[in-house]
Design a protein around this motif. Structure first.
Motif, PDB file in Angstrom:
ATOM      1  N   HIS A  41     -56.795 -21.243 -21.923  1.00 43.52           N
ATOM      2  CA  HIS A  41     -57.540 -21.986 -20.903  1.00 43.52           C
ATOM      3  C   HIS A  41     -56.949 -23.361 -20.643  1.00 43.52           C
ATOM      4  O   HIS A  41     -57.070 -23.892 -19.537  1.00 43.52           O
ATOM      5  CB  HIS A  41     -59.013 -22.122 -21.309  1.00 43.52           C
ATOM      6  N   ASP A  42     -56.288 -23.972 -21.644  1.00 46.40           N
ATOM      7  CA  ASP A  42     -55.703 -25.292 -21.453  1.00 46.40           C
ATOM      8  C   ASP A  42     -54.180 -25.245 -21.436  1.00 46.40           C
ATOM      9  O   ASP A  42     -53.512 -26.261 -21.597  1.00 46.40           O
ATOM     10  CB  ASP A  42     -56.180 -26.242 -22.548  1.00 46.40           C
ATOM     11  N   GLY A  43     -53.612 -24.049 -21.216  1.00 44.73           N
ATOM     12  CA  GLY A  43     -52.174 -23.911 -21.170  1.00 44.73           C
ATOM     13  C   GLY A  43     -51.524 -23.570 -22.492  1.00 44.73           C
ATOM     14  O   GLY A  43     -50.317 -23.341 -22.547  1.00 44.73           O
ATOM     15  N   VAL A  44     -52.314 -23.519 -23.569  1.00 45.32           N
ATOM     16  CA  VAL A  44     -51.786 -23.156 -24.888  1.00 45.32           C
ATOM     17  C   VAL A  44     -52.551 -21.923 -25.377  1.00 45.32           C
ATOM     18  O   VAL A  44     -53.765 -21.981 -25.553  1.00 45.32           O
ATOM     19  CB  VAL A  44     -51.939 -24.307 -25.898  1.00 45.32           C
ATOM     20  N   PRO A  45     -51.877 -20.796 -25.601  1.00 44.58           N
ATOM     21  CA  PRO A  45     -52.587 -19.592 -26.047  1.00 44.58           C
ATOM     22  C   PRO A  45     -52.986 -19.671 -27.506  1.00 44.58           C
ATOM     23  O   PRO A  45     -52.188 -20.036 -28.372  1.00 44.58           O
ATOM     24  CB  PRO A  45     -51.568 -18.468 -25.813  1.00 44.58           C
ATOM     25  N   ARG A  46     -54.249 -19.331 -27.776  1.00 47.10           N
ATOM     26  CA  ARG A  46     -54.783 -19.373 -29.136  1.00 47.10           C
ATOM     27  C   ARG A  46     -55.562 -18.100 -29.435  1.00 47.10           C
ATOM     28  O   ARG A  46     -56.103 -17.461 -28.542  1.00 47.10           O
ATOM     29  CB  ARG A  46     -55.723 -20.584 -29.317  1.00 47.10           C
ATOM     30  N   LEU A  47     -55.624 -17.761 -30.721  1.00 47.03           N
ATOM     31  CA  LEU A  47     -56.358 -16.591 -31.191  1.00 47.03           C
ATOM     32  C   LEU A  47     -57.538 -17.047 -32.032  1.00 47.03           C
ATOM     33  O   LEU A  47     -57.379 -17.799 -32.994  1.00 47.03           O
ATOM     34  CB  LEU A  47     -55.443 -15.688 -32.027  1.00 47.03           C
ATOM     35  N   GLN A  61     -55.000 -18.786 -34.997  1.00 49.78           N
ATOM     36  CA  GLN A  61     -53.577 -18.916 -34.714  1.00 49.78           C
ATOM     37  C   GLN A  61     -53.357 -19.593 -33.378  1.00 49.78           C
ATOM     38  O   GLN A  61     -54.047 -19.297 -32.403  1.00 49.78           O
ATOM     39  CB  GLN A  61     -52.909 -17.533 -34.680  1.00 49.78           C
ATOM     40  N   THR A  62     -52.394 -20.501 -33.313  1.00 49.21           N
ATOM     41  CA  THR A  62     -51.899 -21.055 -32.066  1.00 49.21           C
ATOM     42  C   THR A  62     -50.523 -20.463 -31.809  1.00 49.21           C
ATOM     43  O   THR A  62     -49.631 -20.568 -32.653  1.00 49.21           O
ATOM     44  CB  THR A  62     -51.802 -22.587 -32.121  1.00 49.21           C
ATOM     45  N   MET A  63     -50.352 -19.821 -30.659  1.00 50.88           N
ATOM     46  CA  MET A  63     -49.078 -19.187 -30.339  1.00 50.88           C
ATOM     47  C   MET A  63     -48.057 -20.233 -29.908  1.00 50.88           C
ATOM     48  O   MET A  63     -48.393 -21.390 -29.668  1.00 50.88           O
ATOM     49  CB  MET A  63     -49.275 -18.137 -29.253  1.00 50.88           C
ATOM     50  N   ASP A  64     -46.793 -19.795 -29.787  1.00 50.30           N
ATOM     51  CA  ASP A  64     -45.712 -20.730 -29.495  1.00 50.30           C
ATOM     52  C   ASP A  64     -45.569 -21.047 -28.019  1.00 50.30           C
ATOM     53  O   ASP A  64     -44.973 -22.056 -27.660  1.00 50.30           O
ATOM     54  CB  ASP A  64     -44.371 -20.153 -29.996  1.00 50.30           C
ATOM     55  N   VAL A  65     -46.042 -20.177 -27.140  1.00 48.52           N
ATOM     56  CA  VAL A  65     -45.842 -20.367 -25.707  1.00 48.52           C
ATOM     57  C   VAL A  65     -46.568 -21.628 -25.251  1.00 48.52           C
ATOM     58  O   VAL A  65     -47.743 -21.816 -25.539  1.00 48.52           O
ATOM     59  CB  VAL A  65     -46.369 -19.159 -24.911  1.00 48.52           C
ATOM     60  N   SER A  99     -33.979 -21.331 -21.604  1.00 47.06           N
ATOM     61  CA  SER A  99     -34.470 -22.702 -21.649  1.00 47.06           C
ATOM     62  C   SER A  99     -35.677 -22.852 -22.566  1.00 47.06           C
ATOM     63  O   SER A  99     -36.430 -21.914 -22.803  1.00 47.06           O
ATOM     64  CB  SER A  99     -34.848 -23.167 -20.240  1.00 47.06           C
ATOM     65  N   ASN A 100     -35.832 -24.039 -23.103  1.00 50.06           N
ATOM     66  CA  ASN A 100     -36.985 -24.386 -23.928  1.00 50.06           C
ATOM     67  C   ASN A 100     -37.714 -25.555 -23.283  1.00 50.06           C
ATOM     68  O   ASN A 100     -37.133 -26.330 -22.528  1.00 50.06           O
ATOM     69  CB  ASN A 100     -36.568 -24.800 -25.335  1.00 50.06           C
ATOM     70  N   GLU A 101     -38.971 -25.697 -23.622  1.00 47.40           N
ATOM     71  CA  GLU A 101     -39.728 -26.882 -23.238  1.00 47.40           C
ATOM     72  C   GLU A 101     -40.370 -27.431 -24.493  1.00 47.40           C
ATOM     73  O   GLU A 101     -41.142 -26.737 -25.165  1.00 47.40           O
ATOM     74  CB  GLU A 101     -40.793 -26.546 -22.197  1.00 47.40           C
ATOM     75  N   SER A 102     -40.042 -28.654 -24.829  1.00 51.95           N
ATOM     76  CA  SER A 102     -40.543 -29.276 -26.059  1.00 51.95           C
ATOM     77  C   SER A 102     -40.232 -28.415 -27.275  1.00 51.95           C
ATOM     78  O   SER A 102     -41.026 -28.315 -28.209  1.00 51.95           O
ATOM     79  CB  SER A 102     -42.056 -29.524 -25.947  1.00 51.95           C
ATOM     80  N   GLY A 103     -39.060 -27.777 -27.242  1.00 50.01           N
ATOM     81  CA  GLY A 103     -38.646 -26.969 -28.383  1.00 50.01           C
ATOM     82  C   GLY A 103     -39.317 -25.624 -28.480  1.00 50.01           C
ATOM     83  O   GLY A 103     -39.122 -24.906 -29.463  1.00 50.01           O
ATOM     84  N   ARG A 104     -40.088 -25.238 -27.468  1.00 45.06           N
ATOM     85  CA  ARG A 104     -40.815 -23.970 -27.517  1.00 45.06           C
ATOM     86  C   ARG A 104     -40.265 -22.997 -26.490  1.00 45.06           C
ATOM     87  O   ARG A 104     -40.078 -23.362 -25.331  1.00 45.06           O
ATOM     88  CB  ARG A 104     -42.310 -24.186 -27.282  1.00 45.06           C
ATOM     89  N   ILE A 105     -40.019 -21.782 -26.907  1.00 43.61           N
ATOM     90  CA  ILE A 105     -39.577 -20.743 -25.992  1.00 43.61           C
ATOM     91  C   ILE A 105     -40.783 -20.260 -25.197  1.00 43.61           C
ATOM     92  O   ILE A 105     -41.851 -20.036 -25.756  1.00 43.61           O
ATOM     93  CB  ILE A 105     -38.935 -19.586 -26.773  1.00 43.61           C
ATOM     94  N   TRP A 106     -40.630 -20.075 -23.895  1.00 47.08           N
ATOM     95  CA  TRP A 106     -41.789 -19.715 -23.080  1.00 47.08           C
ATOM     96  C   TRP A 106     -41.752 -18.289 -22.588  1.00 47.08           C
ATOM     97  O   TRP A 106     -42.493 -17.912 -21.691  1.00 47.08           O
ATOM     98  CB  TRP A 106     -41.951 -20.684 -21.916  1.00 47.08           C
ATOM     99  N   ARG A 107     -40.925 -17.449 -23.186  1.00 44.02           N
ATOM    100  CA  ARG A 107     -40.971 -16.029 -22.862  1.00 44.02           C
ATOM    101  C   ARG A 107     -42.186 -15.375 -23.523  1.00 44.02           C
ATOM    102  O   ARG A 107     -42.840 -15.969 -24.373  1.00 44.02           O
ATOM    103  CB  ARG A 107     -39.673 -15.374 -23.322  1.00 44.02           C
ATOM    104  N   GLY A 108     -42.443 -14.126 -23.129  1.00 43.77           N
ATOM    105  CA  GLY A 108     -43.587 -13.422 -23.673  1.00 43.77           C
ATOM    106  C   GLY A 108     -43.503 -13.234 -25.177  1.00 43.77           C
ATOM    107  O   GLY A 108     -42.415 -13.025 -25.740  1.00 43.77           O
ATOM    108  N   GLU A 109     -44.641 -13.293 -25.840  1.00 45.46           N
ATOM    109  CA  GLU A 109     -44.722 -13.125 -27.292  1.00 45.46           C
ATOM    110  C   GLU A 109     -45.793 -12.091 -27.636  1.00 45.46           C
ATOM    111  O   GLU A 109     -46.842 -12.038 -26.987  1.00 45.46           O
ATOM    112  CB  GLU A 109     -45.065 -14.441 -27.981  1.00 45.46           C
ATOM    113  N   LEU A 110     -45.536 -11.310 -28.675  1.00 48.68           N
ATOM    114  CA  LEU A 110     -46.497 -10.355 -29.202  1.00 48.68           C
ATOM    115  C   LEU A 110     -46.797 -10.726 -30.639  1.00 48.68           C
ATOM    116  O   LEU A 110     -45.888 -10.876 -31.459  1.00 48.68           O
ATOM    117  CB  LEU A 110     -45.939  -8.932 -29.128  1.00 48.68           C
ATOM    118  N   TRP A 111     -48.099 -10.884 -30.950  1.00 50.62           N
ATOM    119  CA  TRP A 111     -48.547 -11.276 -32.285  1.00 50.62           C
ATOM    120  C   TRP A 111     -49.364 -10.143 -32.894  1.00 50.62           C
ATOM    121  O   TRP A 111     -50.038  -9.390 -32.190  1.00 50.62           O
ATOM    122  CB  TRP A 111     -49.375 -12.558 -32.208  1.00 50.62           C
TER     123      TRP A 111
END
Length: 402
Positions: A41-47, A61-65, A99-111
């Motif tokens: 909801h705030d741009g950072v995915p969380r579980l 958990q806070t995801m990397d995206v 590319s990275n943003e703030s050291g974080r990869i923004w491709r899709g992630e599966l947890w």
């Protein structure tokens, strides 16, 4: 007189800060009855996890995206009771994959979690925007598809849908990833075709879903390709058709079923003679039916149900209940967002009214104790799965029975 029964939200289970059609939230019930809630909801995915039916939640958990346009998708519970959740971004450009943003990869992630959602670990990083649907075959192999929407500036400026310039690799060859290691590691298994040259849109823009019936001894894997284009001199995604591709689980050899409306979106199998129902993109909205034993040249003749402007939406997330009822959600509709149902393997359909919310994902774990399905999106609704008797009170398309 029999009364009209409205299956709207029965339980308010989520925090009040949730908003946004895709970022708002995604709920999956585990085999123990715990609820897993993903939100960006705030741009950072969380579980988050709740063991009291949603009364209280704990961040697990806070995801990397971390990027604007982040979405959460891809809820699944496998035969071992392990839980999967996906996240990513819909802003995806082939040339920016590294590319990275703030050291974080923004491709899709599966947890993944193997302890009922208490702890999580990342098991796959994709090449496209995000992961969406998962499936498991008879050997316990896990499949997940990438999904990407490109909103990039082409030669004539930042229009959508439409101008993506003339560079053939401006959008990805989106992939199916597979795990042969109990979902712990994934590798690329199938890549959809890209454009064959500059100025051509003869590839697959995105994959909506991957499906495999765990009871299918042939282990056929079905891929729903959205917006599959022929040569388009105007470089615009209009008036084009989707594809259904059948793969062999061992060799990933594609068998192409051809064009299905404006795109294919979802699958449900187990019908008579091995029939697989194919959810359709909008315009026209509806469902097709294919049979792996019928010649592919005849497949498109079997239009099982066309809703047209009655629903004018996408048919996503088909599943079959323990009583053999097929359910699916119609979303992004200009008329009637709803939950479809069929009591006869897709030959005829009715619809359950759940209000005006445009839920983008319908989740249901057949091994969970509550017997509920969750419509996720900008608002989350918890809906009791109706029995065949209860559904007998309905007629298709919202007509009350008197």
């Amino acid at each position: 007189m029999r009364r009209w029964i409205d299956w709207r939200s029965e339980v308010a289970i989520l925090p009040t800060f949730i908003s946004g059609a895709n970022r708002g939230g995604l709920v999956q019930e585990t085999n123990s009855g715990a609820l897993i809630f993903a939100t960006a909801h705030d741009g950072v995915p969380r579980l988050h996890r709740s063991n009291d039916g949603g009364a209280t939640w704990s961040l697990r958990q806070t995801m990397d995206v971390a990027r604007t346009g982040v979405v959460v998708k891809g809820a699944f519970v496998d035969s071992r009771g392990h839980i999967y959740m996906g996240a990513g971004t819909t802003d995806c450009l082939w040339s920016n994959y590294a590319s990275n943003e703030s050291g974080r990869i923004w491709r899709g992630e599966l947890w993944k979690s193997s302890d009922d959602g208490v702890t999580w670990r990342k098991v796959c990083t994709g090449e496209a925007g995000t992961f969406w649907h998962l499936g498991e075959d008879a050997d316990g192999r896990i499949y997940v598809n990438e999904y990407s929407i490109l909103k990039t500036a082409g030669a004539n400026g930042p229009t959508w849908p439409g101008d993506y310039g003339s560079i053939p690799d401006e959008y990805p060859a989106v992939n199916i990833w597979r795990s042969t290691a109990d979902g712990e590691t994934f590798s690329k298994w199938y890549s959809a075709p890209k454009p064959t040259g500059a100025g051509l849109r003869d590839g697959t823009r995105h994959i909506h879903a991957v499906y495999v019936d765990p009871a299918d001894p042939a282990k056929r894997v079905y891929v729903a390709a959205g917006d599959y284009s022929g040569t388009d001199a105007n470089l615009r995604w209009s008036g084009i058709a989707g594809k259904v591709v059948q793969l062999n689980a061992a060799a990933a050899i594609a068998l192409d079923y051809g064009q299905f409306g404006n795109g294919s979106t979802s699958f449900i199998g187990g019908g008579p003679g091995g029939t697989v129902l194919v959810g359709k993109d909008n315009n026209p909205s509806g469902l097709d039916a294919i049979n792996p034993l019928v010649a592919t040249s005849c497949q498109q003749c079997d239009l099982r149900q066309q809703f047209g402007t009655k629903f004018d939406g996408y048919v996503f997330d088909l599943f079959r209940s323990a009583e053999g009822v097929i359910f699916g959600n119609v979303t992004l509709s200009g008329r009637y967002p709803s939950i479809l149902f069929s009591l006869n393997d897709g030959r005829t359909w009715g619809a359950l009214d759940y209000g005006t919310a445009q839920g983008n994902t319908l989740t249901h774990n057949p091994n969970a104790p509550s017997g509920r399905m969750f419509m996720s999106g900008g608002s989350i609704q918890s809906i009791k799965v109706p029995s065949r008797v209860e559904l007998g009170w309905k007629r298709p398309f919202y007509s009350p029975m008197v």
